[in-house]
Design an enzyme around this catalytic site. Structure first.
Site, PDB file in Angstrom:
ATOM      1  CB  SER A  18      -8.086   0.796   5.508  1.00 18.90           C
ATOM      2  OG  SER A  18      -9.061   1.762   5.362  1.00 18.90           O
ATOM      3  CB  SER A  26      -7.949   3.541   2.951  1.00 19.21           C
ATOM      4  OG  SER A  26      -7.220   2.854   3.451  1.00 19.21           O
ATOM      5  CE  LYS A  42      -3.899   2.155   2.354  1.00 16.66           C
ATOM      6  NZ  LYS A  42      -4.710   1.271   3.966  1.00 16.66           N
TER       7      LYS A  42
HETATM    8  N1  GLN Z   1     -13.294   4.052   6.758  1.00 20.04           N
HETATM    9  C1  GLN Z   1     -13.085   4.251   7.629  1.00 20.04           C
HETATM   10  C2  GLN Z   1     -11.941   5.778   7.434  1.00 20.04           C
HETATM   11  O1  GLN Z   1     -12.055   6.505   6.923  1.00 20.04           O
HETATM   12  C3  GLN Z   1     -11.123   3.759   7.980  1.00 20.04           C
HETATM   13  C4  GLN Z   1     -10.044   4.057   7.415  1.00 20.04           C
HETATM   14  C5  GLN Z   1      -8.855   3.053   7.511  1.00 20.04           C
HETATM   15  O2  GLN Z   1      -8.788   1.919   8.206  1.00 20.04           O
HETATM   16  N2  GLN Z   1      -7.795   3.584   7.186  1.00 20.04           N
HETATM   17  O3  GLN Z   1     -11.781   6.628   8.180  1.00 20.04           O
END
Ligand code: GLN
Length: 490
Positions: free
Chosen positions: A177, A153, A78
């Site tokens: 994410s 994400s 990532k």
């Molecule tokens: N959807 C959550 C956020 O936007 C989790 C994102 C993540 O785990 N990086 O904060």
């Protein structure tokens, strides 16, 4: 069978017997990326030359009999995990040309193990989002249906694994994410216990929540990748010295007799949960029962407040973490401005996308004088109660079984104008980050439109072994994880 279709376990066996070389394995995924990724958009950077050089090195490690289970295995990363000499953008214009001068701890570990890094994957900018649509660089399409989101994400990492463009990938999970995109793309994703994997070199979003985790084709591969990255690192003050109980990859397929599955009452009554998701989870629980597990009724009453607590804590921490991108030290700078304050304001306005700016504003507001007690402190108190909820639950069960997301992957563009709706979709994943416990998504079904559905398995702190055991046994009894998206070039 094509080389890129192998699992890590299978590829390792062939490498060890010298039936294939890492160079062949790496070329097969690079060709796959070349043929597919203009349609999927999983990679921000493909590191062809670096990958082939690493593959040759891996081949010489194998020739000398010095291989580990990850030697010669192509892995995607990532794009918020620092890779020395390889661009790391966080999918943000503000870091578009950032080339880290050092490797993250997990990258050092992978290099030591002889793994091959094939490239950097797309994500929501600074990991803020659940669909990868907040990327400042490109959109990623779900390999199961190009019109749908891959989740987020870590959407690029999950899509890359699902489309066989790598054998495994690393993502990061602040509120879901790793698990949610794994669920949407029909692959396995693990968020380890907070502190189990070093965050040194992971670009910070919400520091008390962030955790790096593996995304793979099955549970056995996930254990191998976890072995490669877990462990104590003195460079991360939140890294835990708790020893890894035993090799994660020693998982037995001997059934689940005596394993107690906690079924949270509140999760079944959650509003907005798709019928296909509830049905798949119910069936999965049935399969686990036939393997010898026993269901116990548990209650997690704080679940309904987790979203509110998380969406105060995460933006607060983000607003502080992202203060460093000011156009002075590194990254993008708006050179059209003359004064320092104007330059900083304009750099941040042009460099950050809408969602990142929204969170910075929210977090700065909630932390400002006079508001701290009402928001951050209150949210932290709720967090303590969430931890208590889990503590009580784990007195009655070994693992908790839950959905990952209320719905399968939705069409691209459906939720971009409704951030609140997007936040609510995180209801089943956020609590694990608030409590710091580990959780996995493993494929457990498909919607009537053929989109994958994930089963979430949560356990107590540092008990990843219990999760691997349940997931592996489930995978021995089912074939959801073996299904592949139908891609044109197949
Ligand atoms: N959807 C959550 C956020 O936007 C989790 C994102 C993540 O785990 N990086 O904060």
């Amino acid at each position: 069978m094509k080389l890129y279709e192998l699992t890590i376990v299978e590829a390792h066996a062939l490498l060890k017997q010298k039936k294939i070389s890492s160079e062949e394995l790496t070329r097969s995924v690079l060709e796959r990326i070349n043929a597919l990724d203009d349609k999927i958009g999983a990679f921000i950077t493909v590191a062809d030359e670096i990958a082939l050089a690493m593959a040759r090195q891996a081949d010489s490690m194998i020739a000398q009999g010095m291989e580990t289970p990850l030697t010669g295995i192509p892995i995607a990363i990532k794009d918020l995990i620092c890779t020395q000499g390889l661009r790391t953008t966080c999918a943000s214009r503000i870091l578009e040309n950032f080339i880290p001068p050092y490797d993250a701890f997990v990258i050092k570990q992978l290099k030591k193990a002889g793994a091959v890094i094939v490239g950097k994957t797309n994500m929501d900018e600074f990991a803020m989002g659940s669909s990868t649509e907040n990327s400042g660089i490109q959109i990623t399409h779900n390999p199961w249906d190009f019109n749908c989101i891959p989740g987020g994400s870590s959407g690029g990492s999950a899509a890359a694994v699902a489309a066989d463009m790598c054998f495994g990938a690393l993502g990061s999970d602040t509120g879901g994410s790793v698990r949610q995109p794994a669920s949407h793309c029909g692959v396995v994703g693990l968020k380890p216990t907070y502190g189990r994997v070093s965050r040194f070199g992971l670009v910070a979003y919400g520091s008390s929540l962030d955790q790096i985790g593996p995304i793979t084709k099955n549970a056995a591969d996930c254990a191998l990748l976890m072995n490669g990255i877990a462990g104590y690192d003195p460079q991360d003050s939140t890294s835990s010295p708790t020893p890894i109980p035993d090799d994660y990859s020693v998982i037995s397929g001997e059934g689940l007799t005596g394993v107690k599955l906690g079924i949270p009452r509140e999760y079944q009554a959650t509003e907005g949960i798709d019928a296909s998701v509830s049905q798949a989870i119910r069936k999965a629980i049935g399969v686990l029962e036939t393997l010898g597990a026993q269901c116990v009724d548990i209650s997690l009453p704080l679940t309904r407040h987790a979203v509110s607590a998380y969406y105060v804590i995460a933006p607060c921490e983000a607003s502080s973490n992202l203060a460093r991108y000011d156009g002075v030290k590194y990254g993008f700078r708006d050179t059209n401005q003359t004064g320092l304050a104007e330059m900083q304001r304009s750099t941040r306005s042009l460099g950050f996308g809408d969602e990142v700016q929204r969170r910075i504003i929210l977090g700065t507001y909630a932390l400002s004088a006079g508001y701290y007690d009402a928001y951050y402190k209150k949210a932290s108190q709720v967090r303590t109660l969430v931890i208590e909820d889990f503590k009580k639950a784990f007195e009655k069960c070994d693992v908790i079984i839950a959905p990952v997301a209320p719905t399968p992957a939705c069409p691209i563009g459906l939720m971009t104008h409704d951030p609140l709706q997007m936040y609510l979709g995180d209801i089943f994943t956020l609590s694990a980050n608030l409590a710091g416990i580990p959780g996995m998504s493993t494929p457990c079904g498909f919607s009537d439109k053929g989109m994958p559905i994930g089963l979430q398995i949560l356990s107590n702190h540092f008990n990843e072994t219990a999760i691997f055991k349940v997931a592996h046994n489930f995978q021995q009894a089912t074939d959801f994880h073996l299904k592949k998206p139908q891609l044109d070039i197949d």
